[in-house]
Design a protein around this motif. Structure first.
Motif, short mmCIF file in Angstrom:
data_model
loop_
_atom_site.label_atom_id
_atom_site.label_comp_id
_atom_site.label_asym_id
_atom_site.label_seq_id
_atom_site.Cartn_x
_atom_site.Cartn_y
_atom_site.Cartn_z
N ILE A 32 0.86 -1.18 0.00
CA ILE A 32 0.00 0.00 0.00
C ILE A 32 0.90 1.23 0.00
O ILE A 32 1.72 1.40 0.89
N LYS A 33 0.72 2.08 -1.01
CA LYS A 33 1.48 3.32 -1.08
C LYS A 33 0.69 4.50 -0.53
O LYS A 33 1.26 5.41 0.04
N HIS A 34 -0.63 4.46 -0.75
CA HIS A 34 -1.46 5.58 -0.30
C HIS A 34 -2.87 5.08 -0.01
O HIS A 34 -3.46 4.38 -0.83
N TRP A 35 -3.39 5.44 1.15
CA TRP A 35 -4.76 5.09 1.55
C TRP A 35 -5.50 6.40 1.73
O TRP A 35 -5.08 7.26 2.50
N ASN A 36 -6.61 6.57 1.02
CA ASN A 36 -7.37 7.80 1.11
C ASN A 36 -8.85 7.46 1.21
O ASN A 36 -9.35 6.64 0.45
N GLN A 37 -9.50 8.09 2.16
CA GLN A 37 -10.94 7.94 2.31
C GLN A 37 -11.52 9.35 2.32
O GLN A 37 -11.76 9.92 3.38
N PRO A 38 -11.75 9.94 1.10
CA PRO A 38 -12.20 11.33 1.04
C PRO A 38 -13.53 11.56 1.76
O PRO A 38 -13.77 12.66 2.25
N THR A 39 -14.37 10.53 1.78
CA THR A 39 -15.59 10.56 2.58
C THR A 39 -15.71 9.18 3.22
O THR A 39 -15.05 8.24 2.75
N PRO A 40 -16.52 9.02 4.23
CA PRO A 40 -16.67 7.69 4.84
C PRO A 40 -17.17 6.63 3.84
O PRO A 40 -16.93 5.45 4.02
N THR A 46 -3.92 3.33 -3.39
CA THR A 46 -2.86 3.22 -4.38
C THR A 46 -1.91 2.12 -3.93
O THR A 46 -1.42 2.15 -2.81
N LEU A 47 -1.71 1.15 -4.82
CA LEU A 47 -0.88 -0.01 -4.51
C LEU A 47 0.31 -0.08 -5.45
O LEU A 47 0.22 0.29 -6.62
N SER A 48 1.40 -0.59 -4.94
CA SER A 48 2.56 -0.93 -5.76
C SER A 48 2.52 -2.44 -5.94
O SER A 48 2.56 -3.19 -4.97
N MET A 49 2.41 -2.86 -7.22
CA MET A 49 2.33 -4.29 -7.53
C MET A 49 3.09 -4.55 -8.82
O MET A 49 2.73 -4.02 -9.86
N PRO A 50 4.15 -5.35 -8.77
CA PRO A 50 4.91 -5.61 -9.99
C PRO A 50 4.10 -6.30 -11.08
O PRO A 50 4.23 -5.98 -12.25
N ASP A 51 3.24 -7.23 -10.72
CA ASP A 51 2.43 -7.97 -11.69
C ASP A 51 0.97 -7.59 -11.51
O ASP A 51 0.17 -8.34 -10.94
N THR A 52 0.60 -6.41 -12.01
CA THR A 52 -0.73 -5.88 -11.80
C THR A 52 -1.71 -6.46 -12.81
O THR A 52 -1.47 -6.45 -14.00
N ASN A 53 -2.83 -6.97 -12.29
CA ASN A 53 -3.92 -7.45 -13.12
C ASN A 53 -5.20 -6.76 -12.62
O ASN A 53 -5.86 -7.26 -11.70
N PRO A 54 -5.54 -5.60 -13.21
CA PRO A 54 -6.69 -4.84 -12.71
C PRO A 54 -8.00 -5.62 -12.72
O PRO A 54 -8.80 -5.47 -11.81
N GLU A 55 -8.21 -6.44 -13.74
CA GLU A 55 -9.47 -7.21 -13.81
C GLU A 55 -9.59 -8.17 -12.63
O GLU A 55 -10.66 -8.30 -12.03
N LEU A 56 -8.50 -8.85 -12.30
CA LEU A 56 -8.51 -9.76 -11.16
C LEU A 56 -8.75 -9.00 -9.86
O LEU A 56 -9.51 -9.46 -9.00
#
Length: 97
Positions: A32-40, A46-56
């Motif tokens: 985890i690089k950044h955790w943001n909860q602009p509203t509840p 934002t994640l750092s992942m070398p093998d990113t598969n957005p669909e999965l």
């Protein structure tokens, strides 16, 4: 103003959301690089992942009883992905004026 404060009470506790995020992630290396909860009711992660598969990621996150409306976007070429999700259990009527 009171409705907005009461909406905070209905939100999923931060620790529970963090534990759920960890459970939903694949076994491969991620951070985890950044955790943001602009509203509840909204979560941006934002994640750092070398093998990113957005669909999965979207499939795994959509299976959670704690979030809905999940999207994932690859950011640049650095292996970063941003997950956007709604937090379930929030009274959206409290956002009304």
């Amino acid at each position: 103003e009171i409705r907005n404060l009461l909406a905070l009470q209905d939100s999923a506790p931060l620790l529970a959301l963090l534990a759920e995020a960890s459970r939903l992630m694949p076994e491969s290396y991620w951070r985890i690089k950044h955790w943001n909860q602009p509203t509840p009711a909204q979560l941006e992660l934002t994640l750092s992942m070398p093998d990113t598969n957005p669909e999965l990621l979207v499939q795994r996150w959509e299976s959670s009883p704690m979030v809905d409306g999940v999207t994932a976007d690859i950011v640049g070429r650095s292996g970063e992905v941003v997950i956007h999700a709604g937090v379930i259990g929030i009274d959206h009527a409290a956002d009304a004026p």
